[in-house]
Design a protein around this motif. Structure first.
Motif, short mmCIF file in Angstrom:
data_model
loop_
_atom_site.label_atom_id
_atom_site.label_comp_id
_atom_site.label_asym_id
_atom_site.label_seq_id
_atom_site.Cartn_x
_atom_site.Cartn_y
_atom_site.Cartn_z
N ALA A 135 0.85 -1.21 0.00
CA ALA A 135 0.00 0.00 0.00
C ALA A 135 0.88 1.25 0.00
CB ALA A 135 -0.91 -0.01 1.23
N VAL A 136 1.95 1.24 0.80
CA VAL A 136 2.86 2.40 0.85
C VAL A 136 3.55 2.56 -0.51
CG1 VAL A 136 4.82 3.47 2.04
CG2 VAL A 136 3.18 2.09 3.34
N LYS A 137 3.93 1.42 -1.13
CA LYS A 137 4.58 1.48 -2.45
C LYS A 137 3.66 2.15 -3.47
CE LYS A 137 6.74 -2.82 -2.77
NZ LYS A 137 7.09 -3.98 -3.50
N THR A 138 2.37 1.77 -3.45
CA THR A 138 1.41 2.38 -4.38
C THR A 138 1.32 3.88 -4.15
OG1 THR A 138 0.16 0.33 -4.31
CG2 THR A 138 -0.99 2.22 -5.22
N LEU A 139 1.25 4.27 -2.87
CA LEU A 139 1.17 5.71 -2.57
C LEU A 139 2.44 6.43 -3.05
CD1 LEU A 139 -0.42 5.54 1.00
CD2 LEU A 139 -1.48 6.51 -1.04
N GLU A 140 3.57 5.75 -2.91
CA GLU A 140 4.85 6.33 -3.35
C GLU A 140 4.84 6.53 -4.87
OE1 GLU A 140 8.38 3.79 -3.03
OE2 GLU A 140 9.43 5.48 -2.11
N GLU A 141 4.39 5.48 -5.59
CA GLU A 141 4.35 5.56 -7.06
C GLU A 141 3.43 6.68 -7.53
OE1 GLU A 141 4.98 0.80 -7.27
OE2 GLU A 141 3.10 1.57 -8.13
N LYS A 142 2.36 6.92 -6.76
CA LYS A 142 1.40 7.95 -7.18
C LYS A 142 1.79 9.34 -6.67
CE LYS A 142 -2.46 4.90 -8.00
NZ LYS A 142 -3.89 4.68 -7.88
N GLY A 143 2.94 9.43 -6.02
CA GLY A 143 3.45 10.75 -5.62
C GLY A 143 2.87 11.32 -4.33
N PHE A 144 2.35 10.45 -3.46
CA PHE A 144 1.76 10.95 -2.21
C PHE A 144 2.71 10.90 -1.02
CE2 PHE A 144 -2.14 9.99 -4.58
CZ PHE A 144 -2.90 11.11 -4.29
N THR A 145 3.97 10.51 -1.23
CA THR A 145 4.84 10.31 -0.07
C THR A 145 6.13 11.13 -0.16
OG1 THR A 145 6.08 8.49 -1.08
CG2 THR A 145 4.05 7.91 0.07
N GLY A 259 -7.81 6.04 -5.92
CA GLY A 259 -8.25 7.15 -6.77
C GLY A 259 -9.71 7.52 -6.55
N HIS A 260 -10.36 6.88 -5.61
CA HIS A 260 -11.77 7.23 -5.33
C HIS A 260 -12.10 6.96 -3.86
CE1 HIS A 260 -12.87 2.96 -5.22
NE2 HIS A 260 -12.08 2.81 -6.26
N ARG A 261 -13.32 7.35 -3.50
CA ARG A 261 -13.78 7.12 -2.13
C ARG A 261 -14.05 5.62 -1.94
NH1 ARG A 261 -19.25 10.00 -0.08
NH2 ARG A 261 -20.18 8.13 -0.97
N VAL A 262 -13.62 5.06 -0.82
CA VAL A 262 -13.80 3.63 -0.58
C VAL A 262 -14.98 3.38 0.38
CG1 VAL A 262 -12.73 1.57 0.46
CG2 VAL A 262 -11.39 3.02 -1.08
N VAL A 263 -14.99 4.12 1.50
CA VAL A 263 -16.04 3.90 2.51
C VAL A 263 -17.20 4.86 2.24
CG1 VAL A 263 -16.60 4.03 4.98
CG2 VAL A 263 -14.35 3.17 4.26
N LYS A 264 -18.41 4.30 2.23
CA LYS A 264 -19.58 5.11 1.94
C LYS A 264 -20.13 5.81 3.18
CE LYS A 264 -23.27 4.46 -1.41
NZ LYS A 264 -24.22 3.55 -2.04
N TYR A 265 -20.25 5.08 4.28
CA TYR A 265 -20.86 5.66 5.50
C TYR A 265 -19.89 5.54 6.67
CZ TYR A 265 -25.05 4.87 2.68
OH TYR A 265 -25.97 4.85 1.67
N TRP A 266 -19.64 6.66 7.33
CA TRP A 266 -18.79 6.68 8.53
C TRP A 266 -19.69 6.86 9.75
CZ3 TRP A 266 -13.52 5.89 8.82
CH2 TRP A 266 -12.86 5.78 7.59
N LEU A 267 -19.68 5.88 10.65
CA LEU A 267 -20.52 5.94 11.85
C LEU A 267 -19.63 6.10 13.08
CD1 LEU A 267 -22.71 4.96 9.93
CD2 LEU A 267 -23.30 3.17 11.55
#
Ligand SMILES: [Zn+2]
Length: 463
Positions: A135-145, A259-267
């Motif tokens: 997951a961290v690798k993906t974020l790194e590849e997408k420039g978020f780290t 690239g999108h929202r994952v969780v629909k409802y936060w309780l």
């Protein structure tokens, strides 16, 4: 009947529409297993259990996953300080692995006492190291780290919607306060992977593309959700204390990865508070562990009962006196249900029971209003136009959500000493020695039991 729930993300009550019809994917942040969970934390799990039971009652199939934090939760939310697990292990003189097992077992013993249905899947952070690295690798590849001397960090300014859950002013947070930030670019940036300190041998550490270390606390929940559910999660639960940091960061990671929202409802549930509105605390003499109550002879379900008497989004007053009152109320309710069972062995569904169930659904499906649902059940039990069979049916249906074991007769352990006294009293009565019989009855009473004469001898009951 439609179900409505309050979504922290939109600050609105919304009609519940899961990604897939009849199927609910629900995630709950579990405990950090470095210590016994505080009763305030246990309240969050009672709430999640009530959400799940209500959704099941509404006809949904609920897939529930809970995470267990057994590494990476630092003492401070600012990504500083020691790992709670390493610190706890040192304090108790056991390994971090043994510490995790000890408090995970304790946690599930407590949830069992509270009639919380165990999620079929529980994920431990230490079992998901590779998923977290990926997951961290993906974020790194997408420039978020970005990298600092002590770890890999999430660059929150790169996410234009960062902080939407907590309505954070990221521009304001990123300006100033440089002292607290150390090498972080912005106060809201957070660790995805921390390096093991150079002068310290950690018990829990792993190789990674960036160096030996351990995952940050937030990345574990994103990794559990994405690996167990894929990119669509219907409900995520937790306490309101998780809104500004932990859940905010989970949302940022999820969006960064998919690239999108994952969780629909936060309780989010509110807190248990003392009568004066302040937070429960051990240092103020409050009993803060479930075991404290069990050891004093309270029924743990009295704690559950108390939790159900107010709405989960309001602060709930909690004290030993209130647990005592809840226990009395629960016992009275249970006695009535046991009485109904004696009257009517078979619960029966009728047109009338349907009306009452609709009433129950109306309040429960309105953002899980358990307090009103309990009033509906009490009204049904007191309604003289209903038969015992009908009342019993309504009770059992309501208890699918309440989880209070209504109608269960408690098997009490009668001490040998009391049984012997009862036998001696029976002999005294057969010999018509009424004076001795009365003396023994008083002794039985002093021992905490009541003896009643019956056609076949006697019956003993707890006082
Ligand atoms: Zn979490």
């Amino acid at each position: 009947m439609d179900l409505f729930l309050y979504n922290t993300l939109t600050r609105q009550k919304e009609k519940f529409e899961p990604y897939h019809e009849n199927e609910v994917k629900m995630y709950t942040c579990g405990p950090t297993v470095y210590w016994t969970q505080h009763i305030g934390n246990m309240f969050a799990y009672i709430c999640a259990d009530v959400f799940k039971r209500t959704l099941t009652f509404a006809g949904y199939h609920v897939n529930h996953v809970m995470g267990i934090t057994d590494v990476g939760h630092l003492v401070s939310d600012d990504d500083t300080g020691e790992d709670k697990m390493e610190k706890g292990a040192r304090n108790e003189g056991i390994s971090a692995w043994d510490l995790a097992k000890k408090y995970t077992d304790q946690f599930f013993a407590d949830t069992k006492s509270l009639n919380i249905i165990k999620p079929p899947i529980t994920c431990k952070a230490t079992d998901y190291i590779q998923e977290q690295i990926d997951a961290v690798k993906t974020l790194e590849e997408k420039g978020f780290t970005y990298k600092t001397s002590d770890g890999i960090y999430f660059d929150s300014i790169k996410d234009p919607t960062y902080g939407e859950l907590a309505k954070l002013d990221i521009e304001g947070l990123c300006a100033g306060e440089r002292v607290e930030m150390a090498e972080k670019k912005c106060k809201t940036d957070f660790a995805l992977w921390k390096f093991s300190p150079k002068n310290e041998q950690r018990q829990m550490e792993w190789d990674s593309p960036w160096g030996v270390g351990f995952p940050g606390w937030h990345i574990e929940c994103s990794s559990f959700c994405l690996s167990q559910f894929g990119e669509q999660v219907d409900i995520h639960t937790g306490g309101i204390d998780h809104i500004p940091v932990h859940h905010t960061n989970e949302i940022a990671q999820n969006k960064g990865i998919t690239g999108h929202r994952v969780v629909k409802y936060w309780l989010h549930n509110n807190f248990l508070v003392r009568a004066d509105g302040k937070k429960l605390s051990k240092s103020s003499g409050d009993k803060v562990f479930l075991q404290d109550y069990i050891e004093k002879g309270y029924d743990p379900l009295a704690v559950r009962y108390l939790a159900l008497t107010a709405h989960y989004r309001t602060p709930i007053k909690f004290s030993e006196d209130l647990v005592k009152m809840a226990q009395t109320a629960l016992e009275r309710l249970n006695e009535k249900v046991v009485g109904l069972k004696k009257d009517a062995p078979a619960p029966t569904k009728t047109k009338e029971t349907n009306k009452w169930l609709d009433e129950l659904k109306t309040v429960l499906f309105d953002d899980f209003n358990t307090a009103q649902a309990m009033t509906v059940l009490r009204d049904a039990i007191n309604d003289s136009s209903l038969s015992s069979e009908e009342k019993l049916y309504i009770t059992y249906e309501a208890d699918r959500v309440f989880g209070l074991d209504l109608g269960k007769e408690k098997t009490i352990e009668i001490p040998e000493k009391v049984k012997m006294m009862a036998g001696q009293r029976l002999i005294a009565r057969q010999q018509q020695n009424w004076a001795l019989s009365d003396i023994i009855r008083d002794q039985i009473d002093e021992a905490g039991f009541v003896i009643k004469d019956t056609a076949n001898g006697y019956e003993l009951k707890e006082k």
